[in-house]
Design an enzyme around this catalytic site. Structure first.
Site, short mmCIF file in Angstrom:
data_model
loop_
_atom_site.label_atom_id
_atom_site.label_comp_id
_atom_site.label_asym_id
_atom_site.label_seq_id
_atom_site.Cartn_x
_atom_site.Cartn_y
_atom_site.Cartn_z
N HIS A 55 -2.61 49.52 21.82
CA HIS A 55 -3.71 50.15 23.06
C HIS A 55 -4.27 51.51 22.47
O HIS A 55 -5.18 52.02 23.13
CB HIS A 55 -2.89 50.51 24.29
ZN LIG Z 1 2.17 44.59 26.26
#
Ligand SMILES: [Zn+2]
Length: 390
Positions: free
Chosen positions: A132
């Site tokens: 992320h």
């Molecule tokens: Zn995850």
């Protein structure tokens, strides 16, 4: 089938610790490492500690001002700049944050280098897969995007086609963003639908910038998808794209948070199916990338019950000595787990669902089924851009 495999490991990666009550408890890494040892897999891999990623490597993906902000937060956590996602609930700042994040990134970059140079056929960094992190911000428990850095390093070393497969329950948004405009990198993410899960991206219509149309692939799975649906979706999308793309290296992210016991998401996948996808990724690397395979960890918040078993299977597969689904969990490890966490450890290496059965896409599909609708949405959005039939 397998050649030499490397396991990237430096005990110091367990310092990646956002503090008490944060779901990303580093015990997940320590317990995985000790289960790998208890299963005797150390004998079949070379355990290597790579150096931390330096400034010039981090800059392959991350902005200079962001790296400076991480360094500042690392030196003085109280002064973390939230505009960079640092010092937030998801990504609290802690002393030494820059150093340990760069160390984890270094393991993935080292894995990529070893595989590219032929020093290892496969390399695993289960501490990595921090997918992320964005070029200019921390996000979703991720500071530096080791997965994107491994891919970027492969490109820097001369790779012309790198495929990235991400089966974490969350969308691999940071890796997709890093290569959004780069047709040399095919990113494929299978994840729970953005309507019901962080980071609310990964729609099938996200297919890459105009300069790289069809280089991003997203399968948005309905909440509740179980083993048969998850494997059906993987096999309906991934092998055909990989065969067509002919990657020189395969980089895969194996977040274990698809599991039915995971507390942060809503898929219903078993360890048996996770292991089946790991086996499938290994086979794809051999069929289409001369065996060059970099395998990473990722999410996974059932830190005793799921993560150590899932990633021990990954190491066994890469080592050429896959652990049988029905194998008992070593007693020695179960005692360690109890001593350390006061939680009982599982008794078997999977959830007892082996062999997992699923139906292939070319045997027909049900237009009223939500999973089949999800698969078809992805195929329709991206397959024609790659010259493939939807
Ligand atoms: Zn995850």
């Amino acid at each position: 089938m397998s050649g030499r495999a490397q396991l990237m490991w430096d005990e110091a990666v367990t310092g990646y610790d956002f503090g008490r009550d944060h779901p990303m408890d580093p015990v997940r890494l320590a317990l995985t490492r000790s289960l790998v040892g208890a299963l005797g897999l150390d004998r079949d891999v070379e355990v290597v500690a790579a150096k931390a990623a330096g400034e010039s490597t981090l800059r392959l993906v991350h902005r200079e001002d962001y790296i400076d902000a991480v360094r500042a937060a690392s030196a003085d956590p109280g002064a973390a700049d939230q505009s960079y996602g640092l010092g937030t609930i998801d990504d609290p700042a802690f002393a030494g944050m820059h150093e340990v994040s760069a160390l984890i990134a270094g393991q993935s970059v080292g894995a990529a280098e070893a595989v590219w140079r032929g020093e290892a056929l496969h390399a695993v960094n289960f501490a990595g897969g921090l997918h992320h992190a964005m070029p200019g911000a921390a996000s979703g428990f991720c500071v530096y995007n080791d997965a994107a850095l491994a891919v970027a390093r492969l490109l820097e070393l001369g790779a012309e086609r790198v495929a990235y497969i991400d089966v974490d329950v969350h969308h691999g948004d940071g890796v997709q963003a890093a290569f959004w405009e780069d047709p040399r990198v095919l990113t494929i993410s299978l994840h729970e639908h953005p309507r019901t899960l962080f980071p609310q991206t990964g729609w099938p219509e996200e297919t890459g910038a105009p300069s790289a149309e069809g280089s991003a692939v997203n399968v948005a799975l309905p909440a509740g998808t179980g083993d048969a649906g998850w494997l059906r979706a993987f096999h309906a999308v991934v092998p055909e794209l990989i065969a067509d793309f002919r990657p020189q290296v395969l980089v895969t992210q194996h977040g274990a948070d698809t599991h039915f016991e995971d507390p942060l998401a809503h898929l219903a996948v078993s360890l048996d199916a996770q292991r089946a996808v790991q086996v499938a990724c290994h086979e794809l690397a051999h069929e289409h990338a001369d065996g060059r395979w970099v395998a990473l960890g990722g999410g996974g918040y059932a830190v005793v019950e799921v993560v150590p078993r899932s990633w021990s299977h990954l190491v066994g597969i890469a080592a050429g000595r896959p652990v049988e689904p029905t194998a008992p969990v070593p007693d020695e490890w179960r005692r360690q787990v109890y001593a350390r966490t006061r939680q009982p450890a599982p008794h078997r290496m999977t959830d007892g669902r082996w062999p997992v059965s699923w139906a292939a896409w070319d045997e027909g599909y049900d237009p009223a089924d939500r999973l089949d609708q999800a698969i078809l949405a992805t195929r329709r959005a991206v397959f024609p851009l790659r010259g493939l039939l939807p």
